[in-house]
Design a protein around this motif. Structure first.
Motif, PDB file in Angstrom:
ATOM      1  N   TRP A 224       0.566  -1.092  -0.027  1.00 40.53           N
ATOM      2  CA  TRP A 224       0.057  -0.127   0.124  1.00 40.53           C
ATOM      3  C   TRP A 224       0.901   1.150   0.088  1.00 40.53           C
ATOM      4  N   LEU A 225       1.950   1.282   0.647  1.00 40.35           N
ATOM      5  CA  LEU A 225       3.113   2.311   0.510  1.00 40.35           C
ATOM      6  C   LEU A 225       3.514   2.472  -0.844  1.00 40.35           C
ATOM      7  N   GLN A 226       3.514   1.549  -1.639  1.00 40.37           N
ATOM      8  CA  GLN A 226       4.262   1.875  -2.702  1.00 40.37           C
ATOM      9  C   GLN A 226       3.295   2.006  -3.830  1.00 40.37           C
ATOM     10  N   ALA A 227       1.978   1.919  -3.545  1.00 39.81           N
ATOM     11  CA  ALA A 227       0.834   2.055  -4.421  1.00 39.81           C
ATOM     12  C   ALA A 227       0.855   3.633  -4.987  1.00 39.81           C
ATOM     13  N   THR A 228       0.848   3.627  -6.435  1.00 36.40           N
ATOM     14  CA  THR A 228       0.735   4.721  -7.087  1.00 36.40           C
ATOM     15  C   THR A 228      -0.651   5.288  -7.522  1.00 36.40           C
ATOM     16  N   GLU A 229      -1.451   4.576  -7.489  1.00 37.09           N
ATOM     17  CA  GLU A 229      -2.805   4.852  -7.871  1.00 37.09           C
ATOM     18  C   GLU A 229      -4.203   3.932  -6.960  1.00 37.09           C
ATOM     19  N   GLY A 230      -5.216   4.389  -7.117  1.00 38.68           N
ATOM     20  CA  GLY A 230      -6.266   3.776  -6.276  1.00 38.68           C
ATOM     21  C   GLY A 230      -6.152   4.571  -4.881  1.00 38.68           C
ATOM     22  N   PRO A 231      -6.815   4.102  -4.137  1.00 40.35           N
ATOM     23  CA  PRO A 231      -7.076   4.746  -2.701  1.00 40.35           C
ATOM     24  C   PRO A 231      -5.671   4.367  -1.620  1.00 40.35           C
ATOM     25  N   ALA A 232      -4.990   3.448  -2.009  1.00 41.75           N
ATOM     26  CA  ALA A 232      -3.867   3.165  -1.001  1.00 41.75           C
ATOM     27  C   ALA A 232      -2.734   4.223  -1.544  1.00 41.75           C
ATOM     28  N   ALA A 233      -2.885   4.714  -2.848  1.00 43.28           N
ATOM     29  CA  ALA A 233      -2.002   5.998  -3.069  1.00 43.28           C
ATOM     30  C   ALA A 233      -1.926   7.210  -2.032  1.00 43.28           C
ATOM     31  N   GLU A 234      -3.059   7.047  -1.413  1.00 42.02           N
ATOM     32  CA  GLU A 234      -3.223   8.298  -0.437  1.00 42.02           C
ATOM     33  C   GLU A 234      -2.569   8.169   0.775  1.00 42.02           C
ATOM     34  N   LEU A 235      -1.992   6.821   0.914  1.00 40.82           N
ATOM     35  CA  LEU A 235      -1.205   6.629   2.485  1.00 40.82           C
ATOM     36  C   LEU A 235       0.119   7.057   2.556  1.00 40.82           C
ATOM     37  N   SER A 236       0.689   7.088   3.409  1.00 43.60           N
ATOM     38  CA  SER A 236       1.858   7.611   3.649  1.00 43.60           C
ATOM     39  C   SER A 236       2.393   6.714   4.893  1.00 43.60           C
ATOM     40  N   PRO A 237       3.512   6.583   5.494  1.00 41.60           N
ATOM     41  CA  PRO A 237       3.937   6.259   6.425  1.00 41.60           C
ATOM     42  C   PRO A 237       3.312   6.579   8.135  1.00 41.60           C
ATOM     43  N   ALA A 238       3.169   7.928   7.770  1.00 38.02           N
ATOM     44  CA  ALA A 238       2.297   8.469   8.678  1.00 38.02           C
ATOM     45  C   ALA A 238       0.847   7.907   9.038  1.00 38.02           C
ATOM     46  N   SER A 239       0.465   7.420   7.950  1.00 37.98           N
ATOM     47  CA  SER A 239      -1.019   6.719   7.818  1.00 37.98           C
ATOM     48  C   SER A 239      -1.183   5.544   8.722  1.00 37.98           C
ATOM     49  N   PHE A 240       0.018   4.929   9.179  1.00 35.37           N
ATOM     50  CA  PHE A 240      -0.014   3.430   9.627  1.00 35.37           C
ATOM     51  C   PHE A 240       0.376   3.584  11.149  1.00 35.37           C
ATOM     52  N   GLN A 241      -0.406   2.390  11.797  1.00 31.60           N
ATOM     53  CA  GLN A 241      -0.073   2.167  13.106  1.00 31.60           C
ATOM     54  C   GLN A 241       0.021   0.641  13.012  1.00 31.60           C
ATOM     55  N   VAL A 242       1.037  -0.010  13.887  1.00 29.01           N
ATOM     56  CA  VAL A 242       1.037  -1.447  13.741  1.00 29.01           C
ATOM     57  C   VAL A 242       1.447  -1.935  15.264  1.00 29.01           C
ATOM     58  N   ALA A 243       0.296  -2.977  15.339  1.00 31.09           N
ATOM     59  CA  ALA A 243       0.201  -3.524  16.750  1.00 31.09           C
ATOM     60  C   ALA A 243       1.027  -4.720  16.742  1.00 31.09           C
ATOM     61  N   ASN A 244       2.367  -4.863  17.150  1.00 36.60           N
ATOM     62  CA  ASN A 244       3.022  -6.016  17.112  1.00 36.60           C
ATOM     63  C   ASN A 244       3.891  -6.157  18.479  1.00 36.60           C
ATOM     64  N   PRO A 245       3.965  -7.324  19.152  1.00 37.42           N
ATOM     65  CA  PRO A 245       4.674  -7.422  20.377  1.00 37.42           C
ATOM     66  C   PRO A 245       6.122  -7.812  19.911  1.00 37.42           C
ATOM     67  N   GLY A 246       7.189  -7.449  20.720  1.00 38.55           N
ATOM     68  CA  GLY A 246       8.447  -7.775  20.464  1.00 38.55           C
ATOM     69  C   GLY A 246       9.112  -6.382  19.966  1.00 38.55           C
ATOM     70  N   ALA A 247      10.126  -5.743  20.750  1.00 42.09           N
ATOM     71  CA  ALA A 247      10.970  -4.609  20.441  1.00 42.09           C
ATOM     72  C   ALA A 247      11.770  -4.636  19.308  1.00 42.09           C
ATOM     73  N   GLU A 248      12.336  -5.908  18.902  1.00 37.85           N
ATOM     74  CA  GLU A 248      13.101  -6.020  17.765  1.00 37.85           C
ATOM     75  C   GLU A 248      12.438  -5.954  16.544  1.00 37.85           C
ATOM     76  N   ARG A 249      11.164  -6.479  16.349  1.00 35.32           N
ATOM     77  CA  ARG A 249      10.367  -6.433  15.485  1.00 35.32           C
ATOM     78  C   ARG A 249       9.876  -5.005  14.969  1.00 35.32           C
ATOM     79  N   GLN A 250       9.529  -4.234  16.096  1.00 31.07           N
ATOM     80  CA  GLN A 250       8.819  -3.175  16.052  1.00 31.07           C
ATOM     81  C   GLN A 250      10.005  -2.163  15.449  1.00 31.07           C
ATOM     82  N   GLN A 251      11.231  -2.297  16.056  1.00 28.58           N
ATOM     83  CA  GLN A 251      12.322  -1.560  15.575  1.00 28.58           C
ATOM     84  C   GLN A 251      12.440  -1.810  14.138  1.00 28.58           C
ATOM     85  N   TYR A 252      12.504  -3.004  13.533  1.00 21.65           N
ATOM     86  CA  TYR A 252      12.478  -3.046  11.984  1.00 21.65           C
ATOM     87  C   TYR A 252      11.680  -2.344  11.400  1.00 21.65           C
TER      88      TYR A 252
END
Length: 278
Positions: free
Chosen positions: A25-53
């Motif tokens: 979705w971040l790479q999309a250049t057309e359609g509704p996903a094209a409106e998204l940027s990194p600031a659009s996302f929140q990710v819920a995932n345990p584990g500090a290493e994965r989060q940092q990645y």
């Protein structure tokens, strides 16, 4: 739920599939996903290493648990079906859920079962994607829950079209979809492994044999898609009477190749049903 501009997505699960969806979705250049940027996302995932990645790679916000998510227009449930019974009660407590569309990619879990964990009236769309969406070549099928609108289903379809191809189907078809396209990449990889083993027996190095088999699988799929031709014609076009291809196919069929694959699809279909009941 208004869809004038898609600006916020919460991912519950930042594993391989969740990451692939977000990256696409971040790479999309057309359609509704094209409106998204990194600031659009929140990710819920345990584990500090994965989060940092995920932060370092995509510049997205990460939290430890779904309960920490802030308002989002779309909440994507990108966890394994075995984990959903733990995750859904947490998601159900999100104060903004009534204004969100919940999209689940968990195999086997019906929209009605998902809805039973969530507040009455929650809008749910179920999607069965596959791993090639990681490279923009996914095959995804979607259906709407009891409260999702046609506009929301269309939005989800467009979002997954940016990750490959997407089809809207009846929910009753999704277990079969899971068995064909969801599990299908493993079947194709197993075929390539078997072809590589045959290459070794015929005198080629395994690595080279696997490379030949992989390019052949890729090229055959592309040929069929670009020319819009079916599997039967593609097979027949390669088969000369008394030639090497028919000799190979005859040996494969004598060993039960076609029946084995068909039985495998049915077994995966039955397992998908079981997962939905677990």
């Amino acid at each position: 739920m208004a869809h004038d501009a898609l600006t916020s997505v919460a991912l519950v699960g930042g594993g391989k599939m969740g990451e692939a969806i977000m990256a696409g979705w971040l790479q999309a250049t057309e359609g509704p996903a094209a409106e998204l940027s990194p600031a659009s996302f929140q990710v819920a995932n345990p584990g500090a290493e994965r989060q940092q990645y995920l932060r370092d790679t995509y510049g997205v916000a990460c939290v430890d648990d779904a309960s920490c998510l802030s308002a989002a227009q779309i909440v994507v449930l990108a966890v394994k079906p075995q984990v959903l019974p733990e995750v859904l009660p947490v998601v159900a407590q999100l104060p903004f859920l009534a204004d969100s569309l919940v999209v689940s990619i968990a195999a086997g879990y019906t929209t009605s079962r998902i809805e039973s964990f969530l507040p009455e009236g929650t809008h749910v769309v179920r999607v069965m994607p596959n791993t090639p969406l990681m490279v923009g070549s996914g095959a995804s099928c979607l259906c709407a829950g009891s409260c999702a609108t046609s506009e929301e289903l269309h939005l989800a379809e467009k979002l997954f079209c940016s990750l490959g191809k997407a089809w809207v189907v009846e929910e009753s078809a999704l277990d079969a979809v899971c068995a064909v396209s969801g599990s299908g990449p493993a079947y194709v990889a197993a075929l390539i492994e078997a072809m590589a083993e045959g290459a070794v027996r015929a005198g080629l190095p395994r690595e080279f044999g696997e490379a030949l088999a992989t390019q052949t699988a890729y090229g055959t799929a592309k040929l069929m898609l670009v020319r819009e031709q079916g599997a039967e014609k593609t097979r027949v076009d390669v088969c000369s009477p008394g030639g090497t291809t028919l000799a190979g196919l005859d040996a494969m069929n004598a060993a039960g190749f076609g029946e084995a694959v068909a039985k495998g699809v049915v077994a995966a279909y039955e397992r998908s049903i079981e997962l939905g009941k677990a």
